[in-house]
Motif scaffolding. Structure first.
Motif, PDB file in Angstrom:
ATOM      1  N   PRO A 183      10.504 -13.598  16.309  1.00  0.00           N
ATOM      2  CA  PRO A 183       9.768 -13.715  17.575  1.00  0.00           C
ATOM      3  C   PRO A 183       8.439 -14.442  17.387  1.00  0.00           C
ATOM      4  O   PRO A 183       7.985 -14.659  16.269  1.00  0.00           O
ATOM      5  N   PHE A 184       7.817 -14.805  18.506  1.00  0.00           N
ATOM      6  CA  PHE A 184       6.494 -15.422  18.517  1.00  0.00           C
ATOM      7  C   PHE A 184       5.477 -14.372  18.946  1.00  0.00           C
ATOM      8  O   PHE A 184       5.781 -13.499  19.756  1.00  0.00           O
ATOM      9  N   SER A 185       4.270 -14.489  18.431  1.00  0.00           N
ATOM     10  CA  SER A 185       3.201 -13.612  18.904  1.00  0.00           C
ATOM     11  C   SER A 185       2.888 -13.974  20.355  1.00  0.00           C
ATOM     12  O   SER A 185       3.213 -15.070  20.820  1.00  0.00           O
ATOM     13  N   ARG A 186       2.258 -13.064  21.068  1.00  0.00           N
ATOM     14  CA  ARG A 186       1.920 -13.316  22.473  1.00  0.00           C
ATOM     15  C   ARG A 186       1.028 -14.547  22.583  1.00  0.00           C
ATOM     16  O   ARG A 186       1.208 -15.388  23.459  1.00  0.00           O
ATOM     17  N   ALA A 187       0.050 -14.683  21.676  1.00  0.00           N
ATOM     18  CA  ALA A 187      -0.856 -15.841  21.723  1.00  0.00           C
ATOM     19  C   ALA A 187      -0.096 -17.147  21.486  1.00  0.00           C
ATOM     20  O   ALA A 187      -0.362 -18.158  22.138  1.00  0.00           O
ATOM     21  N   ALA A 188       0.880 -17.136  20.571  1.00  0.00           N
ATOM     22  CA  ALA A 188       1.670 -18.339  20.310  1.00  0.00           C
ATOM     23  C   ALA A 188       2.525 -18.691  21.520  1.00  0.00           C
ATOM     24  O   ALA A 188       2.648 -19.870  21.888  1.00  0.00           O
ATOM     25  N   LEU A 189       3.108 -17.681  22.168  1.00  0.00           N
ATOM     26  CA  LEU A 189       3.907 -17.942  23.375  1.00  0.00           C
ATOM     27  C   LEU A 189       3.038 -18.483  24.504  1.00  0.00           C
ATOM     28  O   LEU A 189       3.458 -19.379  25.243  1.00  0.00           O
ATOM     29  N   GLN A 224       9.676 -28.383  15.305  1.00  0.00           N
ATOM     30  CA  GLN A 224       9.062 -27.677  14.173  1.00  0.00           C
ATOM     31  C   GLN A 224       9.940 -26.462  13.895  1.00  0.00           C
ATOM     32  O   GLN A 224      10.298 -25.726  14.812  1.00  0.00           O
ATOM     33  N   CYS A 225      10.328 -26.255  12.647  1.00  0.00           N
ATOM     34  CA  CYS A 225      11.189 -25.138  12.258  1.00  0.00           C
ATOM     35  C   CYS A 225      10.412 -24.171  11.374  1.00  0.00           C
ATOM     36  O   CYS A 225       9.731 -24.599  10.440  1.00  0.00           O
ATOM     37  N   LYS A 226      10.539 -22.887  11.658  1.00  0.00           N
ATOM     38  CA  LYS A 226       9.955 -21.846  10.810  1.00  0.00           C
ATOM     39  C   LYS A 226      11.037 -20.827  10.502  1.00  0.00           C
ATOM     40  O   LYS A 226      11.592 -20.201  11.404  1.00  0.00           O
ATOM     41  N   HIS A 265      12.606 -18.693  20.167  1.00  0.00           N
ATOM     42  CA  HIS A 265      12.506 -17.495  19.352  1.00  0.00           C
ATOM     43  C   HIS A 265      13.900 -17.013  18.990  1.00  0.00           C
ATOM     44  O   HIS A 265      14.897 -17.656  19.328  1.00  0.00           O
ATOM     45  N   ARG A 266      13.982 -15.909  18.305  1.00  0.00           N
ATOM     46  CA  ARG A 266      15.247 -15.411  17.767  1.00  0.00           C
ATOM     47  C   ARG A 266      16.345 -15.307  18.826  1.00  0.00           C
ATOM     48  O   ARG A 266      17.480 -15.706  18.593  1.00  0.00           O
ATOM     49  N   ASP A 267      16.041 -14.789  20.001  1.00  0.00           N
ATOM     50  CA  ASP A 267      17.053 -14.633  21.044  1.00  0.00           C
ATOM     51  C   ASP A 267      17.538 -15.989  21.558  1.00  0.00           C
ATOM     52  O   ASP A 267      18.741 -16.202  21.750  1.00  0.00           O
ATOM     53  N   LEU A 268      16.604 -16.906  21.813  1.00  0.00           N
ATOM     54  CA  LEU A 268      17.008 -18.236  22.277  1.00  0.00           C
ATOM     55  C   LEU A 268      17.748 -18.991  21.180  1.00  0.00           C
ATOM     56  O   LEU A 268      18.658 -19.773  21.470  1.00  0.00           O
ATOM     57  N   LEU A 269      17.370 -18.761  19.918  1.00  0.00           N
ATOM     58  CA  LEU A 269      18.099 -19.375  18.813  1.00  0.00           C
ATOM     59  C   LEU A 269      19.541 -18.896  18.816  1.00  0.00           C
ATOM     60  O   LEU A 269      20.471 -19.677  18.584  1.00  0.00           O
ATOM     61  N   SER A 277      -0.222 -17.619  16.193  1.00  0.00           N
ATOM     62  CA  SER A 277      -0.717 -18.700  17.052  1.00  0.00           C
ATOM     63  C   SER A 277      -1.214 -19.880  16.221  1.00  0.00           C
ATOM     64  O   SER A 277      -1.175 -21.021  16.687  1.00  0.00           O
ATOM     65  N   GLY A 278      -1.650 -19.643  14.992  1.00  0.00           N
ATOM     66  CA  GLY A 278      -2.107 -20.738  14.132  1.00  0.00           C
ATOM     67  C   GLY A 278      -1.013 -21.761  13.865  1.00  0.00           C
ATOM     68  O   GLY A 278      -1.269 -22.974  13.851  1.00  0.00           O
TER      69      GLY A 278
END
Length: 192
Positions: free
Chosen positions: A134-140, A96-98, A152-156, A108-109
């Motif tokens: 980045p991802f929100s804490r809930a999404a992570l 999934q790409c955002k 996330h941005r760093d891993l990308l 998280s949604g």
């Protein structure tokens, strides 16, 4: 005399052949290195891509890492699978790409929607959620709990500069490896 001329001609032909091989090998290596450099975009260049170009870019990273049958399926009705592929070891990959602004967070949604389709509908063996932010804490937390690699941005940035996807997979959602690794880390460092 004829033997000397034939020997000299043979030596000349060998020298020409060997020189040609050396130049071709050097040229091939230069072209391969140039192709790798061309495939690396800065994160600012990634930010400037449209969401469709970002999906194609992620598909290109999958191809670079040896994935087969890479298909960009993004758009309305994709049910959370913007890129599908087969990893080099035969596992089914769903991405999934955002493409969000760097200052935003993936909520998280978005992770919940992907989680709802990645395993059941797309039958993924490996699920990856790639984002330009980045991802929100809930999404992570959701990603870590459900074995989704949250890029996330760093891993990308790491993936973009040549780290293969298969090397990123053990990081899981939280970036701390698998559950056994996180448990060992807590046992070792958590009591201080």
């Amino acid at each position: 005399m004829a033997a000397a001329v034939a020997g000299a001609a043979g030596a000349l032909l060998w020298w020409l052949w060997r020189t040609d091989r050396l130049h071709r090998t050097g040229d091939r290596r230069w072209r391969e290195a140039d192709a790798v450099r061309a495939g690396h975009l800065s994160l600012a260049e990634v930010d400037a891509l449209s969401w469709q170009e970002f999906e194609r870019y992620v598909a290109g990273l999958c191809r670079r890492d040896g994935c087969r049958d890479v298909v960009v399926t993004g758009g309305s009705g994709d049910l959370g699978a913007d890129v599908t592929a087969t990893l080099p070891d035969g596992r089914r990959l769903v991405v999934q790409c955002k493409h969000y602004a760097p200052h935003r967070y993936v909520p998280s949604g978005d992770m919940q929607k992907f989680l709802g389709t990645a395993w059941l509908h797309h039958r993924a063996d490996v699920a990856v959620f790639a984002a330009t932010c980045p991802f929100s804490r809930a999404a992570l937390d959701l990603a870590a709990d459900h074995r989704i690699l949250a890029v996330h941005r760093d891993l990308l940035g790491l993936w973009n500069t040549g780290t293969p996807l298969t090397a990123l997979l053990p990081l899981n959602g939280a970036g701390q490896g698998d559950a056994a690794h996180r448990r060992r880390w807590r046992e070792t460092y958590g009591r201080r």
